[in-house]
Design a protein around this motif. Structure first.
Motif, short mmCIF file in Angstrom:
data_model
loop_
_atom_site.label_atom_id
_atom_site.label_comp_id
_atom_site.label_asym_id
_atom_site.label_seq_id
_atom_site.Cartn_x
_atom_site.Cartn_y
_atom_site.Cartn_z
N GLU A 50 0.87 -1.16 0.00
CA GLU A 50 0.00 0.00 0.00
C GLU A 50 0.91 1.22 0.00
OE1 GLU A 50 -3.40 1.81 2.92
OE2 GLU A 50 -3.15 -0.37 2.84
N TRP A 51 0.68 2.12 -0.96
CA TRP A 51 1.50 3.31 -1.13
C TRP A 51 0.74 4.46 -0.48
CZ3 TRP A 51 1.50 5.66 -6.69
CH2 TRP A 51 2.27 6.81 -6.74
N GLN A 52 1.25 4.95 0.65
CA GLN A 52 0.60 6.02 1.40
C GLN A 52 1.43 7.29 1.27
OE1 GLN A 52 0.37 4.43 5.37
NE2 GLN A 52 -1.29 3.03 4.85
N TYR A 53 0.75 8.42 1.06
CA TYR A 53 1.48 9.68 0.90
C TYR A 53 0.60 10.87 1.23
CZ TYR A 53 -0.83 9.59 -3.72
OH TYR A 53 -1.74 9.53 -4.74
N ASN A 54 1.25 11.98 1.49
CA ASN A 54 0.56 13.25 1.65
C ASN A 54 0.57 13.94 0.29
OD1 ASN A 54 0.15 12.95 4.41
ND2 ASN A 54 2.14 13.82 4.89
N HIS A 69 -13.28 5.74 -1.55
CA HIS A 69 -14.21 5.07 -0.64
C HIS A 69 -13.55 4.44 0.57
CE1 HIS A 69 -17.16 5.61 -3.76
NE2 HIS A 69 -16.36 5.03 -4.62
N ASP A 70 -12.30 4.05 0.47
CA ASP A 70 -11.66 3.30 1.57
C ASP A 70 -10.95 4.20 2.57
OD1 ASP A 70 -9.74 4.02 -0.26
OD2 ASP A 70 -8.75 2.08 -0.32
N ARG A 71 -11.24 5.48 2.60
CA ARG A 71 -10.57 6.41 3.51
C ARG A 71 -10.77 6.03 4.98
NH1 ARG A 71 -8.28 10.53 1.62
NH2 ARG A 71 -8.27 11.72 3.55
N ALA A 72 -11.99 5.65 5.34
CA ALA A 72 -12.27 5.33 6.74
C ALA A 72 -11.52 4.06 7.17
CB ALA A 72 -13.77 5.15 6.95
N SER A 73 -11.51 3.05 6.30
CA SER A 73 -10.86 1.79 6.68
C SER A 73 -9.34 1.94 6.76
CB SER A 73 -11.23 0.68 5.70
OG SER A 73 -10.74 0.95 4.42
N THR A 74 -8.77 2.88 6.03
CA THR A 74 -7.32 3.10 6.09
C THR A 74 -6.97 4.23 7.07
OG1 THR A 74 -7.49 4.47 4.10
CG2 THR A 74 -6.80 2.20 3.80
N GLU A 75 -7.99 4.75 7.76
CA GLU A 75 -7.82 5.77 8.79
C GLU A 75 -7.04 6.99 8.32
OE1 GLU A 75 -6.27 3.83 12.28
OE2 GLU A 75 -7.94 2.43 12.36
N LEU A 76 -7.40 7.49 7.14
CA LEU A 76 -6.75 8.68 6.60
C LEU A 76 -7.38 9.94 7.20
CD1 LEU A 76 -6.45 7.61 2.86
CD2 LEU A 76 -4.71 7.47 4.65
N GLU A 77 -6.55 10.92 7.45
CA GLU A 77 -7.01 12.19 8.03
C GLU A 77 -7.79 12.99 6.99
OE1 GLU A 77 -6.56 13.44 11.18
OE2 GLU A 77 -5.68 11.50 11.74
N ASP A 78 -8.66 13.86 7.47
CA ASP A 78 -9.36 14.79 6.60
C ASP A 78 -8.36 15.80 6.04
OD1 ASP A 78 -11.85 13.65 6.96
OD2 ASP A 78 -12.33 14.91 8.68
N PRO A 79 -8.67 16.39 4.88
CA PRO A 79 -7.76 17.37 4.29
C PRO A 79 -7.54 18.58 5.20
CG PRO A 79 -9.46 16.71 2.73
CD PRO A 79 -9.84 16.14 4.05
N SER A 80 -6.36 19.18 5.06
CA SER A 80 -6.08 20.43 5.76
C SER A 80 -5.79 21.51 4.72
CB SER A 80 -4.91 20.27 6.73
OG SER A 80 -3.73 19.94 6.04
N ILE A 81 -6.13 22.73 5.06
CA ILE A 81 -6.00 23.84 4.11
C ILE A 81 -5.21 24.95 4.77
CG2 ILE A 81 -7.29 25.60 2.83
CD1 ILE A 81 -9.26 22.69 3.72
#
Length: 162
Positions: free
Chosen positions: A55-59, A90-102
């Motif tokens: 799984e490739w995770q990035y900001n 769709h899989d944001r919740a299951s991968t526990e990704l943070e909400d966007p920041s601005i």
């Protein structure tokens, strides 16, 4: 023969924003890149020889220079990001990704530089291919989404002991 290149989520999100804000406000003013990427090794079997190797995770950083916030409601910009995430990630919740920041840096009364940071995660899958570029555990693979077969019919048998 190499498979067609599939866009990353960041590329798709950026194109979505530009195409949905058809006002020209983003023309030549938007840039996007990745920071702080990591590769989470998996090896999950997908059946039929396919597997999730990592799984490739990035900001993801999306930068809009000189956004005309007095002429164009900035909520449209933010709504386009929210809509894309809701529809395509769709899989944001299951991968526990943070909400966007601005972050916003006001340049003058009419313009501001806007930076949107979004955590994204992309699965890297492989399927067996004798001409594939990847050798793993003695077998050749190519990077491609593994097919998942779904049963179209099922039969349930209930054998009652009597």
């Amino acid at each position: 023969m190499a498979d067609a290149y599939t866009k990353t989520k960041l590329e798709h999100l950026t194109e979505y924003m530009v195409s949905h804000l058809k006002t020209g406000v983003l023309d030549n003013k938007i840039d996007a890149w990745q920071e702080n990427a990591k590769l989470v090794i998996s090896g999950e079997d997908r059946g039929n020889g396919g597997m999730v190797i990592a799984e490739w995770q990035y900001n993801a950083v999306i930068s809009v220079e000189g956004f005309p916030h007095q002429l164009f409601d900035p909520r449209y910009l933010l709504a386009s990001v929210a809509c894309w995430l809701s529809e395509y990630d769709h899989d944001r919740a299951s991968t526990e990704l943070e909400d966007p920041s601005i972050s916003v840096d006001v340049l003058d009364d009419g313009t501001a530089d806007v930076s949107i940071e979004v955590e994204l995660s992309e699965v890297i899958e492989m399927i067996p291919d004798p001409d594939g570029l990847i050798t793993y555990q003695g077998q050749q693979y190519r990077v491609q989404t593994a097919p998942i077969y779904t049963a179209e019919e099922a039969e349930i048998i209930n054998e009652a002991n009597g």
